[in-house]
Write a protein that holds these residues in place. Structure first.
Motif, PDB file in Angstrom:
ATOM      1  N   GLN A  23     -61.591   7.824 -87.645  1.00  0.00           N
ATOM      2  CA  GLN A  23     -62.083   9.036 -87.996  1.00  0.00           C
ATOM      3  C   GLN A  23     -62.806   9.150 -89.248  1.00  0.00           C
ATOM      4  O   GLN A  23     -64.005   9.587 -89.576  1.00  0.00           O
ATOM      5  CB  GLN A  23     -60.996  10.140 -87.977  1.00  0.00           C
ATOM      6  N   ILE A  24     -62.531   8.490 -90.170  1.00  0.00           N
ATOM      7  CA  ILE A  24     -63.087   8.128 -91.697  1.00  0.00           C
ATOM      8  C   ILE A  24     -64.154   7.259 -91.310  1.00  0.00           C
ATOM      9  O   ILE A  24     -65.280   7.993 -92.107  1.00  0.00           O
ATOM     10  CB  ILE A  24     -61.982   7.421 -92.493  1.00  0.00           C
ATOM     11  N   LEU A  25     -64.446   6.220 -90.795  1.00  0.00           N
ATOM     12  CA  LEU A  25     -65.394   5.692 -90.506  1.00  0.00           C
ATOM     13  C   LEU A  25     -66.532   6.747 -89.819  1.00  0.00           C
ATOM     14  O   LEU A  25     -67.865   6.527 -90.175  1.00  0.00           O
ATOM     15  CB  LEU A  25     -65.200   4.303 -89.548  1.00  0.00           C
ATOM     16  N   SER A  26     -66.314   7.344 -88.797  1.00  0.00           N
ATOM     17  CA  SER A  26     -67.134   8.384 -88.351  1.00  0.00           C
ATOM     18  C   SER A  26     -67.656   9.277 -89.232  1.00  0.00           C
ATOM     19  O   SER A  26     -68.894   9.690 -89.254  1.00  0.00           O
ATOM     20  CB  SER A  26     -66.315   8.928 -86.884  1.00  0.00           C
ATOM     21  N   ALA A  27     -66.897   9.691 -90.089  1.00  0.00           N
ATOM     22  CA  ALA A  27     -67.185  10.761 -91.207  1.00  0.00           C
ATOM     23  C   ALA A  27     -68.253  10.143 -91.797  1.00  0.00           C
ATOM     24  O   ALA A  27     -69.346  10.776 -92.317  1.00  0.00           O
ATOM     25  CB  ALA A  27     -66.274  11.412 -91.877  1.00  0.00           C
ATOM     26  N   VAL A  28     -68.011   8.861 -92.596  1.00  0.00           N
ATOM     27  CA  VAL A  28     -69.074   8.321 -93.499  1.00  0.00           C
ATOM     28  C   VAL A  28     -70.109   8.003 -92.709  1.00  0.00           C
ATOM     29  O   VAL A  28     -71.456   8.041 -93.396  1.00  0.00           O
ATOM     30  CB  VAL A  28     -68.123   7.012 -94.270  1.00  0.00           C
ATOM     31  N   ASP A  29     -69.979   7.189 -91.526  1.00  0.00           N
ATOM     32  CA  ASP A  29     -71.248   7.048 -90.673  1.00  0.00           C
ATOM     33  C   ASP A  29     -72.231   7.966 -90.332  1.00  0.00           C
ATOM     34  O   ASP A  29     -73.345   7.870 -90.450  1.00  0.00           O
ATOM     35  CB  ASP A  29     -70.845   6.094 -89.613  1.00  0.00           C
ATOM     36  N   GLU A  30     -71.624   9.198 -90.275  1.00  0.00           N
ATOM     37  CA  GLU A  30     -72.632  10.210 -89.861  1.00  0.00           C
ATOM     38  C   GLU A  30     -73.303  11.039 -91.134  1.00  0.00           C
ATOM     39  O   GLU A  30     -74.243  11.748 -91.110  1.00  0.00           O
ATOM     40  CB  GLU A  30     -72.083  11.546 -89.125  1.00  0.00           C
ATOM     41  N   MET A  31     -72.839  10.520 -92.501  1.00  0.00           N
ATOM     42  CA  MET A  31     -73.426  10.969 -93.654  1.00  0.00           C
ATOM     43  C   MET A  31     -74.966  10.360 -93.671  1.00  0.00           C
ATOM     44  O   MET A  31     -74.898   9.379 -93.643  1.00  0.00           O
ATOM     45  CB  MET A  31     -72.657  10.931 -94.775  1.00  0.00           C
ATOM     46  N   THR A  32     -75.729  11.230 -94.044  1.00  0.00           N
ATOM     47  CA  THR A  32     -77.014  10.882 -94.795  1.00  0.00           C
ATOM     48  C   THR A  32     -76.791  10.238 -96.121  1.00  0.00           C
ATOM     49  O   THR A  32     -75.869  10.720 -96.799  1.00  0.00           O
ATOM     50  CB  THR A  32     -78.039  11.954 -94.651  1.00  0.00           C
ATOM     51  N   PRO A  33     -77.754   9.595 -96.528  1.00  0.00           N
ATOM     52  CA  PRO A  33     -77.762   9.071 -97.965  1.00  0.00           C
ATOM     53  C   PRO A  33     -77.503  10.282 -98.945  1.00  0.00           C
ATOM     54  O   PRO A  33     -76.788  10.217-100.013  1.00  0.00           O
ATOM     55  CB  PRO A  33     -78.967   8.354 -98.146  1.00  0.00           C
ATOM     56  N   SER A  34     -77.994  11.555 -98.603  1.00  0.00           N
ATOM     57  CA  SER A  34     -78.007  12.448 -99.697  1.00  0.00           C
ATOM     58  C   SER A  34     -76.749  13.501 -99.485  1.00  0.00           C
ATOM     59  O   SER A  34     -76.216  13.871-100.685  1.00  0.00           O
ATOM     60  CB  SER A  34     -79.328  13.388 -99.557  1.00  0.00           C
ATOM     61  N   GLN A  35     -76.137  13.244 -98.254  1.00  0.00           N
ATOM     62  CA  GLN A  35     -74.890  14.105 -98.161  1.00  0.00           C
ATOM     63  C   GLN A  35     -73.813  13.176 -98.867  1.00  0.00           C
ATOM     64  O   GLN A  35     -72.941  13.272 -99.299  1.00  0.00           O
ATOM     65  CB  GLN A  35     -74.499  14.016 -96.662  1.00  0.00           C
ATOM     66  N   ARG A  36     -74.028  11.701 -98.647  1.00  0.00           N
ATOM     67  CA  ARG A  36     -72.871  10.762 -99.227  1.00  0.00           C
ATOM     68  C   ARG A  36     -72.906  11.051-100.620  1.00  0.00           C
ATOM     69  O   ARG A  36     -71.877  11.122-101.400  1.00  0.00           O
ATOM     70  CB  ARG A  36     -73.308   9.343 -99.036  1.00  0.00           C
ATOM     71  N   VAL A  37     -74.164  11.254-101.377  1.00  0.00           N
ATOM     72  CA  VAL A  37     -74.266  11.467-102.869  1.00  0.00           C
ATOM     73  C   VAL A  37     -73.421  12.872-103.178  1.00  0.00           C
ATOM     74  O   VAL A  37     -72.947  12.923-104.177  1.00  0.00           O
ATOM     75  CB  VAL A  37     -75.745  11.413-103.339  1.00  0.00           C
ATOM     76  N   ALA A  38     -73.980  13.797-102.524  1.00  0.00           N
ATOM     77  CA  ALA A  38     -73.444  15.045-102.615  1.00  0.00           C
ATOM     78  C   ALA A  38     -71.805  14.965-102.519  1.00  0.00           C
ATOM     79  O   ALA A  38     -70.993  15.583-103.465  1.00  0.00           O
ATOM     80  CB  ALA A  38     -73.739  16.248-101.771  1.00  0.00           C
ATOM     81  N   ALA A  39     -71.308  14.370-101.485  1.00  0.00           N
ATOM     82  CA  ALA A  39     -69.817  14.219-101.136  1.00  0.00           C
ATOM     83  C   ALA A  39     -69.121  13.397-102.467  1.00  0.00           C
ATOM     84  O   ALA A  39     -68.197  13.886-102.909  1.00  0.00           O
ATOM     85  CB  ALA A  39     -69.523  13.535-100.022  1.00  0.00           C
ATOM     86  N   GLY A  40     -69.752  12.369-102.687  1.00  0.00           N
ATOM     87  CA  GLY A  40     -69.413  11.586-104.025  1.00  0.00           C
ATOM     88  C   GLY A  40     -69.346  12.565-105.033  1.00  0.00           C
ATOM     89  O   GLY A  40     -68.284  12.255-105.997  1.00  0.00           O
TER      90      GLY A  40
END
Length: 186
Positions: free
Chosen positions: A110-127
């Motif tokens: 589930q975690i890998l699915s969540a990280v995989d579906e994030m766009t680069p900008s979403q990953r930055v925002a989540a970080g």
């Protein structure tokens, strides 16, 4: 002689002891001989990498605000920033509880699915959201929240991968021999 055993971390250790060694779960410790203790150690060590990775995964989640009323704003901010429903406590609760019992593959997937579906900008925002929460809780004001959050996300992703990898090790002797032959032929 110690048995050869390869991990299948998806089955709890107690189940493996019953299946692989034929131990009665109600057996008293005083009635186990040295050979049985050695057998138990082999089975436990075969599971150790999967269990350690699962424990680390849970430790990473435990560093975040608890999914209580006090942590509600964090979790809603994380959802909005990441764009992923996979990480919401209500969606990972069953997987977290299974992980506490030693079965971490559901949570890891589930975690890998969540990280995989994030766009680069979403990953930055989540970080940024994660980093802010960690900086506040760990009292790390000198570090940039984005750096803290990105490191946490990388660790989460890598640890989830380790959980899944530990679960998929081959117990097939022919595959192990083919692997050995490939490396000795180099």
């Amino acid at each position: 002689m110690l048995p050869e055993f390869h991990s299948h971390a998806s089955a709890p250790l107690s189940h493996q002891l019953v299946q692989r060694l034929g131990l009665d779960p109600r057996l008293e410790a005083g009635r186990i001989d040295v050979e049985r203790v050695a057998d138990i150690a082999v089975v436990a060590s075969a599971h150790s990498d999967g269990y350690a990775a699962t424990a680390h995964l849970l430790g990473l989640l435990a560093a975040l605000p608890a999914p209580t009323a006090a942590g509600e704003s964090f979790w809603s901010d994380l959802w909005r920033s990441s764009g992923s429903l996979y990480l919401l406590p209500s969606n990972i609760k069953a997987c977290v509880l299974s992980s506490l019992a030693g079965e971490g593959t559901g949570l890891a997937g589930q975690i890998l699915s969540a990280v995989d579906e994030m766009t680069p900008s979403q990953r930055v925002a989540a970080g940024e959201v994660i980093g802010q929460a960690l900086a506040e809780s760990d009292h790390l004001p000198d570090l940039k929240t984005q750096v803290i959050g990105e490191l946490w996300l990388r660790d989460l992703e890598l640890t989830a991968w380790r959980v899944l990898h530990a679960d998929h090790k081959s117990a097939d002797p022919a595959e192990r021999k083919a692997f050995f032959d490939a490396w000795t032929g180099v």
